[in-house]
Design a protein around this motif. Structure first.
Motif, PDB file in Angstrom:
ATOM      1  N   ASP A 130       0.959  -1.264   0.052  1.00 18.23           N
ATOM      2  CA  ASP A 130       0.141  -0.244  -0.010  1.00 18.23           C
ATOM      3  C   ASP A 130       0.896   1.141  -0.271  1.00 18.23           C
ATOM      4  OD1 ASP A 130       0.877  -0.188   2.356  1.00 18.23           O
ATOM      5  OD2 ASP A 130      -1.007  -0.189   3.582  1.00 18.23           O
ATOM      6  N   ILE A 131       2.133   1.224  -0.249  1.00 22.26           N
ATOM      7  CA  ILE A 131       3.012   2.297  -0.774  1.00 22.26           C
ATOM      8  C   ILE A 131       3.445   1.894  -1.920  1.00 22.26           C
ATOM      9  CG2 ILE A 131       3.371   2.890   1.646  1.00 22.26           C
ATOM     10  CD1 ILE A 131       6.100   1.697   1.409  1.00 22.26           C
ATOM     11  N   THR A 132       4.216   2.602  -2.541  1.00 25.53           N
ATOM     12  CA  THR A 132       4.833   2.418  -3.913  1.00 25.53           C
ATOM     13  C   THR A 132       5.772   1.151  -3.795  1.00 25.53           C
ATOM     14  OG1 THR A 132       6.667   3.837  -3.800  1.00 25.53           O
ATOM     15  CG2 THR A 132       4.474   4.496  -5.038  1.00 25.53           C
ATOM     16  N   SER A 152      17.160  -0.514   0.815  1.00 25.89           N
ATOM     17  CA  SER A 152      17.764   0.724   0.012  1.00 25.89           C
ATOM     18  C   SER A 152      19.043  -0.050  -0.819  1.00 25.89           C
ATOM     19  CB  SER A 152      18.123   1.776   0.557  1.00 25.89           C
ATOM     20  OG  SER A 152      19.320   1.371   1.648  1.00 25.89           O
ATOM     21  N   TRP A 153      19.552  -0.973   0.031  1.00 26.13           N
ATOM     22  CA  TRP A 153      20.927  -2.001  -0.563  1.00 26.13           C
ATOM     23  C   TRP A 153      20.635  -3.156  -1.322  1.00 26.13           C
ATOM     24  CZ3 TRP A 153      20.029  -6.237   1.833  1.00 26.13           C
ATOM     25  CH2 TRP A 153      19.212  -6.350   2.909  1.00 26.13           C
ATOM     26  N   GLU A 154      19.199  -3.254  -1.609  1.00 25.59           N
ATOM     27  CA  GLU A 154      18.909  -4.228  -2.602  1.00 25.59           C
ATOM     28  C   GLU A 154      17.578  -4.103  -3.201  1.00 25.59           C
ATOM     29  OE1 GLU A 154      19.325  -7.823  -4.602  1.00 25.59           O
ATOM     30  OE2 GLU A 154      20.874  -6.935  -3.123  1.00 25.59           O
ATOM     31  N   ARG A 197      13.055   6.084  -6.614  1.00 24.91           N
ATOM     32  CA  ARG A 197      12.593   5.719  -5.014  1.00 24.91           C
ATOM     33  C   ARG A 197      12.796   7.154  -4.306  1.00 24.91           C
ATOM     34  NH1 ARG A 197      13.949   1.198  -1.610  1.00 24.91           N
ATOM     35  NH2 ARG A 197      14.490   1.671   0.570  1.00 24.91           N
ATOM     36  N   LEU A 198      13.725   7.873  -4.478  1.00 23.44           N
ATOM     37  CA  LEU A 198      14.036   9.097  -3.634  1.00 23.44           C
ATOM     38  C   LEU A 198      12.726   9.991  -3.932  1.00 23.44           C
ATOM     39  CD1 LEU A 198      15.802  10.742  -2.059  1.00 23.44           C
ATOM     40  CD2 LEU A 198      16.872  11.645  -4.169  1.00 23.44           C
ATOM     41  N   ALA A 227      10.127  10.817  -1.079  1.00 22.57           N
ATOM     42  CA  ALA A 227       9.906  12.173  -0.423  1.00 22.57           C
ATOM     43  C   ALA A 227       8.472  12.431  -0.460  1.00 22.57           C
ATOM     44  CB  ALA A 227      10.844  13.124  -1.430  1.00 22.57           C
ATOM     45  N   LEU A 228       8.016  12.188  -1.681  1.00 23.44           N
ATOM     46  CA  LEU A 228       6.502  12.771  -1.646  1.00 23.44           C
ATOM     47  C   LEU A 228       5.596  11.677  -0.561  1.00 23.44           C
ATOM     48  CD1 LEU A 228       4.027  13.780  -3.105  1.00 23.44           C
ATOM     49  CD2 LEU A 228       3.778  11.723  -4.733  1.00 23.44           C
ATOM     50  N   THR A 229       5.746  10.509  -0.525  1.00 20.13           N
ATOM     51  CA  THR A 229       5.119   9.963   0.634  1.00 20.13           C
ATOM     52  C   THR A 229       5.416  10.473   1.745  1.00 20.13           C
ATOM     53  OG1 THR A 229       5.210   7.982  -0.817  1.00 20.13           O
ATOM     54  CG2 THR A 229       4.295   7.614   1.402  1.00 20.13           C
ATOM     55  N   GLU A 230       6.690  10.787   2.232  1.00 19.99           N
ATOM     56  CA  GLU A 230       7.057  11.177   3.487  1.00 19.99           C
ATOM     57  C   GLU A 230       6.282  12.594   3.836  1.00 19.99           C
ATOM     58  OE1 GLU A 230      10.671  11.887   6.540  1.00 19.99           O
ATOM     59  OE2 GLU A 230      10.108  10.130   5.268  1.00 19.99           O
TER      60      GLU A 230
END
Length: 513
Positions: free
Chosen positions: A57-59, A66-68, A235-236, A240-243
């Motif tokens: 339920d998030i992208t 982040s590392w994989e 991803r960034l 950022a938008l979801t945050e």
């Protein structure tokens, strides 16, 4: 022959929390560790939840480490089976299979103050020990059935969404779904075409945000695979938008109330487009403020109730009968199948932790939290429970993704383990004063959150515990969590060394790979 359960580092749980911390332990040179998993497979929530329509339920770009990062997601919001495949991929790529101990459910543990060891017992009577324990049991693991009279009287098929029975065919059945949270939002549209008639019993409506979902074209997936920076950039941006929505909107309600109100207007407009009937629309409109309860994303859920074969029932349930559900207006709703979309136990006695954990002086962690409020320094450690670190503890989660929380809690834990090695310490415990100061700051910050500064009455949100606190959410930003996990003062902890010849565990638990 059963496997020896004595190890240097014991990880409890093989969901993404347990797998993520295990990978980082190996990278740091720790190889003497075991992952105790109560079931027979990895994946945690994504192993257990296989109901129709299950998805993130998030992208997808943010629902990975982040590392994989995974360049192979099929959609912007990936289906559940791809998350399970991602967990399997982690096990194989990082060689975790040798550390996994399946069908091993811990039923009790206590800290041996003389030996500086955690000792535990499994449900089948085996005993084990570990110098350090990392709790990775997750928060959404124990289904929470509704407390409705007569639930056991129903003669038809009953199943919780987290225990979906794929051998049972719901096609052509009269089905009742109890619950309208995030799971129901995914389930209802997925089964509406298959069943003869569907009734959805709603206690609390949910805020539904338009879902910007789409397939990820294979050419774009190939770009992500060949140029990882391209996926990292997406991803960034999505993170950022979801945050901005999830963190600024919830953590800084007093400072940014217009952000929440703007999203509420977006949700209301979405509801008007999906549901023309004003009476039905009114029933689906929340009376509490956005973000008091976890919102969800869907383009199909609200529209499902405009179908002639789907009914929304808002009259309270009186009891479950042998043939269906009786509501307080005296109506009998006859059904063949009862689906419980009623969520999970979260921060409550018996679930956090899921078994008795006795620290120093006999203190039991679940009772301590139940009686004294849920609290943990930086969401990781608790006084009187030395050598124990949690991946999901009170106030550990911030931002849109569990994965950022897992990475932060893992970084905090590894910093303590490596410092213990450097000092030759066998005992690590958070000091009372910094812990209490941190918790006081959490409570101060909570006053600015949507949970205390807005109208959450009637939200029936799992964010709230029986104290009225919201330990599920840390009132902080993701970048702050990232920094504090890596730069907290080490003198906030007490390090000590046991002087016991012939110790059961080698110092540091490291060996060459």
């Amino acid at each position: 022959m059963s496997r020896d359960l004595h190890t240097h580092i014991g990880i409890v749980g093989a969901g993404f929390s347990g797998l993520g911390v295990a990978v980082k332990l190996k990278e740091a040179g720790y190889h003497d560790f075991l992952i105790a998993e109560k079931s027979g497979d990895v994946g945690g929530t994504w192993r257990d939840n296989t109901y129709p329509g299950v998805a993130v339920d998030i992208t997808s770009f943010n629902y990975s480490f982040s590392w994989e990062q995974n360049p192979h997601w099929s959609r912007v919001y990936a289906p559940g089976n791809e998350l399970k495949a991602y967990a399997d991929h982690l096990v194989e790529k990082y060689g975790l299979r040798e550390h996994l101990v399946f069908d091993t459910e811990i039923c009790e543990s206590h800290f041996d103050e003389d030996a500086h060891l955690w000792r535990f017992v499994t449900t089948d009577g085996r005993e084990g020990s570990a110098r350090f324990v990392i709790s990775a049991v997750g928060g959404l693991t124990q289904p929470k059935p509704p407390t409705i009279p007569g639930l056991d009287d129903f003669a038809g098929k009953t199943m919780h969404t987290a225990r979906w029975d794929h051998d049972y065919d719901i096609t052509g059945k009269r089905v009742a779904v109890i619950g309208t949270g995030a799971t129901s939002v995914q389930l209802v549209p997925a089964i509406a075409d298959r069943v003869a008639h569907l009734e959805v019993f709603q206690r609390t409506p949910i805020w539904v945000v338009p879902k910007l979902d789409a397939p990820i074209p294979p050419p774009l997936r190939r770009v992500f695979a060949r140029i990882p920076a391209s996926q990292a950039s997406v991803r960034l941006a999505t993170g950022a938008l979801t945050e901005a929505v999830m963190v600024l909107g919830s953590t800084y309600e007093r400072q940014f109330p217009l952000l929440r109100k703007g999203i509420e207007q977006l949700c209301r407009a979405h509801l008007r487009r999906q549901v023309p009937d004003p009476e039905l629309r009114d029933k689906l409109t929340p009376r509490y403020d956005f973000l008091c309860k976890r919102p969800t994303f869907s383009n199909t859920y609200l529209r499902s109730f405009t179908r002639p074969d789907v009914d929304l029932v808002t009259t309270p349930i009186e009891r479950i009968t042998e043939t269906g559900i009786r509501t307080t207006d005296g109506r009998e709703h006859e059904v063949d199948t009862l689906i419980l979309a009623t969520g999970f136990k979260v921060f409550e006695l018996g679930n956090t932790p899921p078994f008795p954990v006795h620290g120093t002086d006999g203190m039991e962690l679940g009772k301590f939290w139940h009686d004294n409020r849920y609290q943990a320094y930086e969401g990781v450690t608790v006084p009187r429970f030395p050598n124990m670190f949690a991946i999901l503890a009170p106030y550990s989660l911030t931002g849109p993704s569990y994965f950022s929380m897992i990475e932060a809690s893992t970084a905090h834990t590894l910093r303590l383990l490596t410092e213990a090695d450097r000092r030759g310490a066998t005992y690590v415990e958070i000091r009372e004063e910094p812990h209490n100061k941190y918790f006081a700051d959490i409570l101060r910050r909570q006053r600015n959150t949507v949970f205390q500064a807005a109208n959450c009455t009637g939200s029936n949100s799992y964010y709230f515990d029986h104290h009225g606190d919201t330990p599920m959410m840390r009132p902080a930003t993701g970048p702050e969590m990232w920094l504090r996990a890596r730069y907290f003062p080490l003198d906030h902890y007490r390090f000590a060394r046991v002087d016991r010849p012939g110790g059961e565990v080698t110092r540091g638990g490291r060996r060459s790979a």
